[in-house]
Scaffold this active site. Structure first.
Site, mmCIF file in Angstrom:
data_model
loop_
_atom_site.group_PDB
_atom_site.id
_atom_site.type_symbol
_atom_site.label_atom_id
_atom_site.label_comp_id
_atom_site.label_asym_id
_atom_site.label_seq_id
_atom_site.Cartn_x
_atom_site.Cartn_y
_atom_site.Cartn_z
ATOM 1 N N LYS A 68 0.865 -1.183 0.000
ATOM 2 C CA LYS A 68 0.000 0.000 0.000
ATOM 3 C C LYS A 68 0.899 1.229 0.000
ATOM 4 C CE LYS A 68 -3.750 2.320 2.441
ATOM 5 N NZ LYS A 68 -4.624 2.316 3.642
ATOM 6 N N ARG A 120 -10.738 9.594 1.223
ATOM 7 C CA ARG A 120 -10.693 10.264 2.520
ATOM 8 C C ARG A 120 -11.881 11.200 2.698
ATOM 9 N NH1 ARG A 120 -4.115 10.956 2.221
ATOM 10 N NH2 ARG A 120 -3.670 8.780 2.769
ATOM 11 N N LYS A 172 -2.240 -1.562 -3.731
ATOM 12 C CA LYS A 172 -3.064 -0.358 -3.711
ATOM 13 C C LYS A 172 -2.156 0.860 -3.771
ATOM 14 C CE LYS A 172 -6.580 1.905 -0.849
ATOM 15 N NZ LYS A 172 -7.348 1.868 0.417
#
Length: 349
Positions: free
Chosen positions: A217, A227, A271
């Site tokens: 990640k 977010r 990711k």
């Protein structure tokens, strides 16, 4: 010296016309000349079995709240999440990934709400499992939706505490498993968390609960809309570069994944997705484990924005973007396009 005018031959005397040709044995275009031929030799195919649908849940009832930076994506109350799960099951999408928008009044420096056995994630798990038990449910293990500072771990004097955070992550994983999570997906990037979670799950009798590790990640700018969706864009203090990976590193991803494999990860995840296809390929080639990629919020927002502005053909660009993951070696993709793609695949038979 005498010059004579060249004689131009009549058409009847001309040589038969011949198309210019190359002396080729191999003509790859033969395999592309018709639709049936292209389908017959296609190396990778996108199916509904490749899709995982991430959804955002929030408190309340009978409500869907649009997320402006992710056009077409909404936060869902628990009852609406059950409806979404039912639709997903009917479309044969294998699994959902659940992310919460936690009421700001419930957030604190330690993310204590993450350990509440009746928190929003656990309510959603129980509600969906009660109505649609056959669909897979994947839960995020990290503290950022629950902390007042927006970080994935405990924060002390500007430093994220690794080992103390891992202890809380194990407890978070246990409440999720008890509520019905099929797959625990730790996204926090703390060292040693996969082994600790595996040991905790096994000790509590959850040996069959899988772990999908966010093995690689990256500290990416592509997470901005996500977010917004979970409500941490304005609360995050500083950045996450001391625990998420540097975008310039590739070998580090292999080392991270190797540790997670050794600690008991059942599946690996990369990711973001499209900017890191090389990492997807390297992890799949190196470890051979089921490997997944997350087409994250920023990727979705860019593609969907271009579609809505008429700059690209949505019916073509979305499947093409997902097929890139399959070609790189991914066994599946977490994508906000999942229901749209599943509907299109169903319509195509």
């Amino acid at each position: 010296m005498a010059f004579t005018t060249p004689r131009i031959r009549p058409v009847s005397e001309a040589e038969p016309a011949r198309a210019p040709g190359l002396d080729l044995v191999h003509r790859p275009r033969r395999n592309r000349k018709t639709d049936w031929a292209r389908r017959l030799v296609r190396e990778n195919t996108l199916t509904v079995d490749d899709l995982i649908w991430p959804i955002f849940v929030m408190n309340g009832t009978a409500t869907r709240a649009p997320i402006p930076s992710m056009p077409g994506v909404e936060r869902l109350t628990v009852d609406e999440a059950v409806r979404a799960a039912d639709m997903a099951a009917k479309l044969r999408i294998p699994a959902l990934a659940i992310f919460p928008y936690v009421d700001p009044t419930l957030r604190d420096p330690t993310g204590s709400e993450a350990l509440n056995a009746n928190n929003l994630v656990c309510q959603t798990l129980r509600a969906i499992k009660a109505e649609i038990p056959e669909i897979g449910l994947i839960t995020d293990v990290a503290l950022d939706p629950f902390t007042s500072h927006g970080h994935d771990g405990l924060l002390e004097d500007g430093r994220i505490l690794n080992d103390e955070t891992v202890d809380l992550l194990v407890r978070q994983a246990l409440v999720q498993a008890e509520a019905g999570a099929d797959v625990i997906a730790p996204s926090d990037m703390m060292d040693g968390r996969v082994g600790a979670i595996r040991a905790g799950l096994d000790a509590a009798g959850f040996e069959d609960v899988q772990i999908m590790s966010y093995a690689a990640k990256y500290a990416s700018a592509f997470y901005g809309p996500f977010r917004d969706a979970i409500g941490t864009a304005k609360t995050l203090s500083g950045d996450k570069r001391t625990y998420q990976m540097d975008p310039g590193n590739g070998l580090e991803a292999i080392r991270e994944a190797a540790l997670d494999v050794e600690e008991g990860a059942d599946m690996l995840m990369v990711k973001p997705g499209l900017p890191y296809l090389d990492i997807v390929y390297r992890l799949k080639e190196t470890f051979g484990l089921p490997t997944f990629a997350y087409q994250v919020s920023g990727e979705y927002a860019m593609i969907e924005g271009a579609i809505r502005n008429g700059w690209v053909d949505g019916d073509r660009i979305v499947p093409e973007s997902l097929l890139a993951f399959k070609r790189a070696g991914a066994d599946g993709i977490l994508t906000y396009f999942a229901p749209r793609v599943a509907e299109r695949l169903a319509a195509q038979g």
